[in-house]
Design an enzyme around this catalytic site. Structure first.
Site, short mmCIF file in Angstrom:
data_model
loop_
_atom_site.label_atom_id
_atom_site.label_comp_id
_atom_site.label_asym_id
_atom_site.label_seq_id
_atom_site.Cartn_x
_atom_site.Cartn_y
_atom_site.Cartn_z
N ARG A 64 7.61 6.76 -38.07
CA ARG A 64 8.77 6.89 -38.97
C ARG A 64 9.61 5.62 -39.02
NH1 ARG A 64 11.47 12.18 -36.84
NH2 ARG A 64 10.71 11.12 -35.00
N LYS A 107 -3.55 18.45 -28.96
CA LYS A 107 -3.00 19.75 -28.60
C LYS A 107 -1.47 19.66 -28.56
CE LYS A 107 -2.00 20.63 -24.23
NZ LYS A 107 -1.13 19.75 -23.44
N HIS A 151 -8.22 16.34 -24.28
CA HIS A 151 -8.67 15.09 -23.67
C HIS A 151 -9.51 15.32 -22.40
CE1 HIS A 151 -5.10 15.41 -21.04
NE2 HIS A 151 -5.68 14.56 -20.25
N LYS A 179 -13.29 13.36 -20.49
CA LYS A 179 -13.43 12.87 -19.11
C LYS A 179 -14.90 12.93 -18.70
CE LYS A 179 -8.83 14.41 -17.63
NZ LYS A 179 -8.01 13.44 -16.94
N GLU A 237 -0.97 18.74 -10.08
CA GLU A 237 -0.36 17.44 -10.42
C GLU A 237 0.82 17.20 -9.50
OE1 GLU A 237 -0.46 16.53 -14.89
OE2 GLU A 237 0.15 18.61 -14.78
N ASP A 240 0.56 25.02 -21.53
CA ASP A 240 0.38 23.57 -21.49
C ASP A 240 -0.96 23.18 -20.86
OD1 ASP A 240 1.28 20.79 -21.71
OD2 ASP A 240 1.52 20.84 -19.53
N HIS A 255 -7.00 22.82 -21.30
CA HIS A 255 -7.86 22.11 -20.35
C HIS A 255 -8.60 23.05 -19.40
CE1 HIS A 255 -5.58 18.92 -21.99
NE2 HIS A 255 -4.56 18.97 -21.17
N LYS A 267 2.82 21.75 -11.36
CA LYS A 267 3.48 20.44 -11.28
C LYS A 267 4.15 20.35 -9.92
CE LYS A 267 3.43 19.48 -15.97
NZ LYS A 267 2.46 18.50 -16.41
C1 BG6 Z 1 -1.50 17.26 -20.81
C2 BG6 Z 1 -0.35 18.14 -20.42
O1 BG6 Z 1 -2.25 17.87 -21.82
O2 BG6 Z 1 -2.31 17.02 -19.67
C3 BG6 Z 1 0.46 17.48 -19.30
O3 BG6 Z 1 0.50 18.36 -21.54
C4 BG6 Z 1 -0.45 17.14 -18.14
O4 BG6 Z 1 1.51 18.34 -18.87
C5 BG6 Z 1 -1.67 16.35 -18.62
O5 BG6 Z 1 0.30 16.36 -17.22
C6 BG6 Z 1 -2.66 16.15 -17.49
O6 BG6 Z 1 -3.66 15.26 -17.89
P1 BG6 Z 1 -4.45 14.36 -16.82
O7 BG6 Z 1 -5.48 13.65 -17.64
O8 BG6 Z 1 -3.44 13.45 -16.21
O9 BG6 Z 1 -5.03 15.33 -15.83
#
Ligand code: BG6
Length: 488
Positions: A46, A145, A175, A179, A213, A232, A237, A335
């Site tokens: 933007r 996502k 994503h 991996k 994480e 999330d 994932h 987290k």
């Molecule tokens: C994202 C989430 O899709 O994946 C995040 O929104 C998360 O909250 C992240 O931290 C984790 O990805 P990775 O590749 O670091 O395991």
């Protein structure tokens, strides 16, 4: 093989994801000579700025996020030459028309579009592209996502984008599928004779999937609050990992065969309800504590108000199908945990009869375990029983030992790529295998919605856990009630 896209239009180009992942990945691909020649990136955001100002921001980003061994001023300059900046705000037809003009001046081959924007902009952006004449049968569109926040809203997004693009043109990004380690799950299962005959309820006791994480909110409060760990992380994932572990062998490694099998596995997830969520799910939220020796403020404190958003979730899932009946899949993500660790444990059943009993010696045999560590380091460990050295006057003594394969060592010298490199290249080359099909997203949301509805109906609240711990004790009880324990 479909034609490659020589032009990539990137929306959300000024955002964090574009700087940390998308541009560095494209730069790496360019360094390795993997992008079509010529190749152009039409970056859009933007903010009003010219090409030079935008390129300067990307040069900075590459300094921080590109692989050090590939960083080189001349290569960066050559890469930046391929980048053009075009300010576009959703709903601004004149700006879309200007973007289309610049895109058309670059050639008339297939265009790839990457939406690295908030999901609320997916449909308006697709519509803006169509109005500007940028949607052809060869155009590909990738979306990050989350696709929606539940089944109904995901359908709205998919309907709006689907009205302009056929399913084969749509690349829904998860994503984790980019991996190496996640793709390696398929290699492990289907590239080896060893595991598949045992990969079912007759030999497997249960499966655990942990994605832990150490990070907390990291300035993403506005997105995260109200979303939480279930939507999330689990919705996308973790369910993708689960589907690869649980699916039937696809006939071929192509987008239809693989995704057909994944969706069947996802559809066999048993929905939860207000009664079962009590025994099959735990919601947690971190309070202040310390992660790796650093003090961390609690979630609510960082947010500035109390919240019922979970930053930890543990689930006991069942797949109602022939292969997995009676085998619980325990999922756990959080987290502010003690370690960054993504791991899958396949817990085998004990041997049916132990022959190693003599003179009162009957130490129980440890059932085999297969531990697949996805990150931070990629490792596969098979725990087996071995004989302890000795003369065995009181009977043969056995002890558990690990057969370890460190993939980093086995493939030493190979650069570990960012997940986005693979996904962007597949988008440019038109291969949808590692992207999520609409029916998969809907099967994922169907199960997640059943849990969210169960929580609402039963009023299940978050339980606090101290930052730097493995979640609330209820998360431990969830699995220990069944006589198992989390693999930490
Ligand atoms: C994202 C989430 O899709 O994946 C995040 O929104 C998360 O909250 C992240 O931290 C984790 O990805 P990775 O590749 O670091 O395991």
């Amino acid at each position: 093989m479909p034609d490659k896209s020589a032009t990539l239009i990137l929306f959300g180009a000024t955002g964090d994801l574009a700087h940390r992942m998308v541009f560095p990945s494209l730069y790496h691909l360019q360094c390795d000579g993997l992008l079509p020649r010529p190749f152009h990136i039409l970056a859009s955001g933007r903010t009003e700025m010219d090409d030079a100002a935008f390129r300067a921001t990307i040069a900075e980003a590459l300094k921080t996020y590109a692989a050090a061994e590939l960083f080189d001023d001349a290569r960066v300059a050559a890469f930046l030459d391929t980048v053009i900046y075009c300010p576009v705000a959703a709903g601004d037809d004149a700006q879309f028309a200007a973007l289309a003009e610049r895109a058309k001046a670059l050639g008339d081959g297939p265009v790839a579009v990457y939406l690295s924007t908030p999901p609320s902009l997916f449909a308006p952006t697709a519509e803006g592209l169509a109005k500007a004449g940028l949607v052809a049968p060869t155009t590909r569109i990738a979306m990050e996502k989350p696709i929606g926040k539940d089944l109904a809203s995901s359908r709205e997004v998919n309907d709006a984008v689907g009205a302009l693009f056929h399913e084969e043109q749509i690349f829904r990004v998860d994503h984790y599928l980019g991996k190496e380690t996640v793709q390696n799950l398929m290699a492990l299962r289907f590239g080896n004779r060893l595991f598949e005959p045992l990969w079912n309820s007759s030999a497997i006791d249960h499966v655990q999937i942990t994605v832990a994480e150490t990070v907390g909110l990291e300035g993403r409060v506005s997105y995260y609050d109200g979303v939480g760990a279930l939507k999330d992380m689990v919705q996308n994932h973790m369910l993708q990992i689960l589907s690869i572990i649980a699916m039937e062998p696809p006939a071929r490694m192509d987008s239809t065969s693989v995704r057909d099998e994944k969706v069947k596995a996802l559809r066999s997830l048993r929905p939860m309800n207000a009664d079962t969520v009590h025994t099959h799910s735990v919601r947690g939220q971190y309070r202040d504590g310390a992660v790796k020796g650093k003090l961390v403020a609690g979630y609510a404190e960082e947010l500035g108000k109390p919240s019922d958003t979970e930053t930890f979730v543990a689930l006991k899932a069942h797949l109602d199908n022939w292969r997995w009946t009676g085998v619980p899949f325990y999922l756990r993500t959080g987290k502010a945990m003690p370690n960054r660790q993504s791991e899958i444990l396949i817990q085998f059943k004990p041997v049916t009869h132990s022959i190693f009993r003599r003179n009162g010696y009957h130490k129980p045999l440890e059932p085999n375990q297969l531990i697949i560590r996805l990150q931070p380091d990629e490792n596969i460990r098979l725990c087996i029983m071995a004989k302890q050295p000795g003369l065995d006057r009181d009977g043969v003594k056995l002890q558990e030992v690990g057969l370890d394969v460190s993939l980093a060592h086995a493939f030493e010298g190979e650069r570990r790529r960012i997940a986005y490199e693979r996904l962007l290249l597949d988008l440019i080359e038109g291969d949808t295998t590692l992207f999520v099909r609409r029916d998969e997203v809907e099967a994922q949301w169907t199960w997640i919605d059943s849990i969210a509805a169960g929580w609402r109906a039963s009023g299940q609240k978050v339980v606090q856990y101290a930052a730097g711990t493995w979640g609330p004790s209820a998360g431990i009880a969830l699995i220990e009630r069944d006589g198992a324990s989390w693999y930490d």
